[in-house]
Design a protein around this motif. Structure first.
Motif, short mmCIF file in Angstrom:
data_model
loop_
_atom_site.label_atom_id
_atom_site.label_comp_id
_atom_site.label_asym_id
_atom_site.label_seq_id
_atom_site.Cartn_x
_atom_site.Cartn_y
_atom_site.Cartn_z
N UNK A 79 0.84 -1.19 0.00
CA UNK A 79 0.00 0.00 0.00
C UNK A 79 0.88 1.24 0.00
N UNK A 80 0.37 2.29 -0.61
CA UNK A 80 1.04 3.59 -0.51
C UNK A 80 -0.03 4.67 -0.42
N UNK A 81 0.35 5.79 0.13
CA UNK A 81 -0.58 6.90 0.30
C UNK A 81 -0.26 7.99 -0.71
N UNK A 82 -1.30 8.43 -1.41
CA UNK A 82 -1.17 9.54 -2.35
C UNK A 82 -1.76 10.78 -1.71
N UNK A 83 -1.02 11.87 -1.78
CA UNK A 83 -1.47 13.14 -1.21
C UNK A 83 -1.65 14.15 -2.33
N UNK A 84 -2.79 14.85 -2.26
CA UNK A 84 -3.08 15.96 -3.16
C UNK A 84 -3.54 17.12 -2.27
N UNK A 85 -2.67 18.09 -2.10
CA UNK A 85 -2.98 19.17 -1.15
C UNK A 85 -3.03 18.60 0.24
N UNK A 86 -4.17 18.76 0.92
CA UNK A 86 -4.32 18.23 2.28
C UNK A 86 -5.03 16.87 2.30
N UNK A 87 -5.54 16.44 1.15
CA UNK A 87 -6.30 15.18 1.09
C UNK A 87 -5.37 14.01 0.75
N UNK A 88 -5.68 12.85 1.34
CA UNK A 88 -4.90 11.64 1.10
C UNK A 88 -5.82 10.46 0.84
N UNK A 89 -5.32 9.51 0.05
CA UNK A 89 -6.03 8.26 -0.18
C UNK A 89 -5.00 7.14 -0.19
N UNK A 90 -5.38 6.00 0.40
CA UNK A 90 -4.51 4.83 0.42
C UNK A 90 -4.75 4.05 -0.87
N UNK A 91 -3.65 3.67 -1.52
CA UNK A 91 -3.71 2.91 -2.77
C UNK A 91 -3.16 1.52 -2.51
N UNK A 92 -3.96 0.49 -2.82
CA UNK A 92 -3.52 -0.90 -2.72
C UNK A 92 -2.94 -1.30 -4.07
#
Length: 131
Positions: A79-92
């Motif tokens: 898994x890795x976390x993508x950040x765009x500005x202040x928002x994040x989403x975990x990517x499997x």
């Protein structure tokens, strides 16, 4: 007066032909842009996960963290976390993890884990360096 009416008829015919070609061009553009998953911001997905649940989308962000866990007798969970500005989403991901700090464009399917308050995830199907 006859020339004036003839001119109006010709203008109307040209306008009608232009409208017809405009519709063809608009239809082609819709088909061309609809060929891939829609672009979405990570903030949009996090703010309204029910709207994106089960849908394939493309997001852009910077890798802020990575995690690989190996289970006994099973394939590793990456898994890795993508950040765009202040928002994040975990990517499997089933692939090798990207380096931290790399900006990526990732396509995948959004899912919401069961339970209140849990963040949505993105199951990666395609990854490339962002342009």
């Amino acid at each position: 007066m006859g020339r004036f009416l003839a001119g109006l008829v010709i203008l109307a015919a040209l306008a009608g032909a232009g409208w017809h070609f405009r519709q063809d061009i608009e239809a082609w553009l819709r088909a061309f842009t609809a060929s891939g998953p829609p672009l979405a911001s990570i903030a949009e997905i996090v703010a309204a996960p029910q709207r994106f649940d089960g849908r394939e989308v493309t997001v852009t962000g910077t890798v802020s963290s990575t995690s690989e866990v190996s289970f006994a007798g099973g394939a590793p969970s990456r898994n890795y976390t993508l950040r765009e500005g202040r928002a994040e989403i975990v990517v499997a991901s089933g692939r090798a993890l990207p380096p931290r700090g790399q900006t990526l464009q990732v396509t995948g399917k959004v899912s919401r884990p069961p339970g209140a308050g849990l963040a949505p995830r993105l199951a990666e199907t395609r990854r490339e360096a962002a342009r």
